[in-house]
Scaffold this motif. Structure first.
Motif, PDB file in Angstrom:
ATOM      1  N   ILE A  45     -17.839  41.741  16.437  1.00 36.10           N
ATOM      2  CA  ILE A  45     -18.850  41.721  17.491  1.00 36.10           C
ATOM      3  C   ILE A  45     -20.153  41.235  16.880  1.00 36.10           C
ATOM      4  N   PHE A  46     -20.760  40.245  17.542  1.00 36.82           N
ATOM      5  CA  PHE A  46     -21.993  39.642  17.043  1.00 36.82           C
ATOM      6  C   PHE A  46     -23.089  39.757  18.099  1.00 36.82           C
ATOM      7  N   PRO A  47     -24.272  40.236  17.714  1.00 39.99           N
ATOM      8  CA  PRO A  47     -25.393  40.187  18.664  1.00 39.99           C
ATOM      9  C   PRO A  47     -25.865  38.747  18.786  1.00 39.99           C
ATOM     10  N   ILE A  48     -26.157  38.329  20.004  1.00 44.24           N
ATOM     11  CA  ILE A  48     -26.639  36.962  20.215  1.00 44.24           C
ATOM     12  C   ILE A  48     -27.753  36.964  21.258  1.00 44.24           C
ATOM     13  N   ASN A  49     -28.722  36.077  21.064  1.00 44.79           N
ATOM     14  CA  ASN A  49     -29.638  35.796  22.152  1.00 44.79           C
ATOM     15  C   ASN A  49     -29.041  34.613  22.906  1.00 44.79           C
ATOM     16  N   PHE A  50     -29.360  34.500  24.169  1.00 43.40           N
ATOM     17  CA  PHE A  50     -28.625  33.581  25.038  1.00 43.40           C
ATOM     18  C   PHE A  50     -29.468  33.215  26.247  1.00 43.40           C
ATOM     19  N   VAL A  51     -28.982  32.254  27.013  1.00 35.39           N
ATOM     20  CA  VAL A  51     -29.530  31.944  28.333  1.00 35.39           C
ATOM     21  C   VAL A  51     -28.368  31.771  29.293  1.00 35.39           C
ATOM     22  N   VAL A  52     -28.652  32.034  30.554  1.00 38.87           N
ATOM     23  CA  VAL A  52     -27.677  31.779  31.616  1.00 38.87           C
ATOM     24  C   VAL A  52     -27.910  30.361  32.099  1.00 38.87           C
ATOM     25  N   ASP A  53     -26.813  29.606  32.212  1.00 40.24           N
ATOM     26  CA  ASP A  53     -26.908  28.213  32.649  1.00 40.24           C
ATOM     27  C   ASP A  53     -25.685  27.870  33.500  1.00 40.24           C
ATOM     28  N   ARG A  54     -25.921  27.582  34.748  1.00 37.42           N
ATOM     29  CA  ARG A  54     -24.855  27.130  35.659  1.00 37.42           C
ATOM     30  C   ARG A  54     -23.635  28.052  35.648  1.00 37.42           C
ATOM     31  N   GLY A  55     -23.848  29.340  35.813  1.00 33.38           N
ATOM     32  CA  GLY A  55     -22.743  30.284  35.898  1.00 33.38           C
ATOM     33  C   GLY A  55     -22.025  30.538  34.587  1.00 33.38           C
ATOM     34  N   SER A  56     -22.703  30.276  33.488  1.00 34.50           N
ATOM     35  CA  SER A  56     -22.118  30.518  32.172  1.00 34.50           C
ATOM     36  C   SER A  56     -23.217  31.016  31.241  1.00 34.50           C
ATOM     37  N   VAL A  57     -22.817  31.410  30.040  1.00 38.54           N
ATOM     38  CA  VAL A  57     -23.751  31.888  29.029  1.00 38.54           C
ATOM     39  C   VAL A  57     -23.762  30.880  27.884  1.00 38.54           C
ATOM     40  N   VAL A  58     -24.952  30.459  27.471  1.00 37.29           N
ATOM     41  CA  VAL A  58     -25.097  29.496  26.379  1.00 37.29           C
ATOM     42  C   VAL A  58     -25.841  30.181  25.232  1.00 37.29           C
ATOM     43  N   PHE A  59     -25.328  29.974  24.016  1.00 38.07           N
ATOM     44  CA  PHE A  59     -25.997  30.491  22.829  1.00 38.07           C
ATOM     45  C   PHE A  59     -25.909  29.458  21.717  1.00 38.07           C
ATOM     46  N   ARG A  60     -26.739  29.655  20.687  1.00 39.79           N
ATOM     47  CA  ARG A  60     -26.740  28.768  19.529  1.00 39.79           C
ATOM     48  C   ARG A  60     -26.231  29.542  18.327  1.00 39.79           C
ATOM     49  N   THR A  61     -25.568  28.821  17.426  1.00 42.06           N
ATOM     50  CA  THR A  61     -25.090  29.467  16.210  1.00 42.06           C
ATOM     51  C   THR A  61     -25.005  28.447  15.085  1.00 42.06           C
ATOM     52  N   ALA A  62     -24.815  28.957  13.888  1.00 46.54           N
ATOM     53  CA  ALA A  62     -24.647  28.125  12.701  1.00 46.54           C
ATOM     54  C   ALA A  62     -23.166  28.084  12.341  1.00 46.54           C
ATOM     55  N   GLU A  63     -22.825  27.316  11.332  1.00 43.14           N
ATOM     56  CA  GLU A  63     -21.469  27.346  10.786  1.00 43.14           C
ATOM     57  C   GLU A  63     -21.181  28.766  10.313  1.00 43.14           C
ATOM     58  N   GLY A  64     -19.950  29.194  10.440  1.00 39.61           N
ATOM     59  CA  GLY A  64     -19.601  30.511   9.925  1.00 39.61           C
ATOM     60  C   GLY A  64     -18.553  31.202  10.775  1.00 39.61           C
ATOM     61  N   THR A  65     -18.392  32.494  10.536  1.00 40.69           N
ATOM     62  CA  THR A  65     -17.355  33.290  11.183  1.00 40.69           C
ATOM     63  C   THR A  65     -17.472  33.275  12.700  1.00 40.69           C
ATOM     64  N   LYS A  66     -18.686  33.444  13.213  1.00 40.67           N
ATOM     65  CA  LYS A  66     -18.887  33.498  14.665  1.00 40.67           C
ATOM     66  C   LYS A  66     -18.432  32.203  15.329  1.00 40.67           C
ATOM     67  N   LEU A  67     -18.859  31.083  14.795  1.00 36.13           N
ATOM     68  CA  LEU A  67     -18.489  29.784  15.358  1.00 36.13           C
ATOM     69  C   LEU A  67     -16.990  29.571  15.256  1.00 36.13           C
TER      70      LEU A  67
END
Length: 161
Positions: A45-67
């Motif tokens: 489980i990873f905490p993420i900041n995000f935005v809602v966009d067109r009925g979905s959730v968008v977040f940014r990440t770096a290379e690594g386990t989460k991605l």
């Protein structure tokens, strides 16, 4: 957002299932969410900041386990929750679906316009979209004993028998 009310107009005593529209209202208000994935055959489980966009959730990440885990998993979950002690209620919302990296030039350019800024230093060049197939949530009244302990900054001690 105000607590969900029963037919009499008072805050519901029992947990109330939220509508999809109510779930999205709570998601939009949450400052942080949690992404749940399976990585190396174990839940993460990873905490993420995000935005809602067109009925979905968008977040940014770096290379690594989460991605890697988000792209390799057949399914992901996204959760937000919160409470309003002043009004005496709490809520939780879960999205279940899949995650995909934004790769087309149109998607990447559009994502750059979203108000989405990494909290942690470093390059977070991978924009990801969670497309939900299931949305669920509930709201419930916080019991008075829990509220009293929370307001005093204490937790009730477990009893050992």
């Amino acid at each position: 957002m105000l607590p969900i009310k029963d037919d009499a107009g008072t805050p519901a005593a029992k947990p109330v299932e939220l509508t999809t529209s109510q779930c999205w209202e709570y998601i939009r208000q949450a400052p942080i969410g949690r992404l749940a994935v399976i990585a190396d055959q174990h839940p993460e489980i990873f905490p993420i900041n995000f935005v809602v966009d067109r009925g979905s959730v968008v977040f940014r990440t770096a290379e690594g386990t989460k991605l890697r885990a988000a792209l390799e998993s057949a399914a992901v979950a996204f959760e937000v929750d919160g409470y309003d002690d002043r009004l005496g209620f709490a809520w939780s919302v879960v999205l279940k679906g899949s995650a995909a990296r934004l790769e087309s030039i149109e998607e990447v350019l559009a994502s750059e316009e979203l108000p989405l800024f990494p909290w942690q230093a470093g390059e977070k060049n991978h924009f990801m979209r969670i497309e939900p197939v299931e949305t669920s949530g509930r709201s419930f009244r916080i019991n008075s004993a829990a509220r009293r302990h929370y307001l005093r900054g204490t937790k009730p001690q477990p009893t050992i028998e």
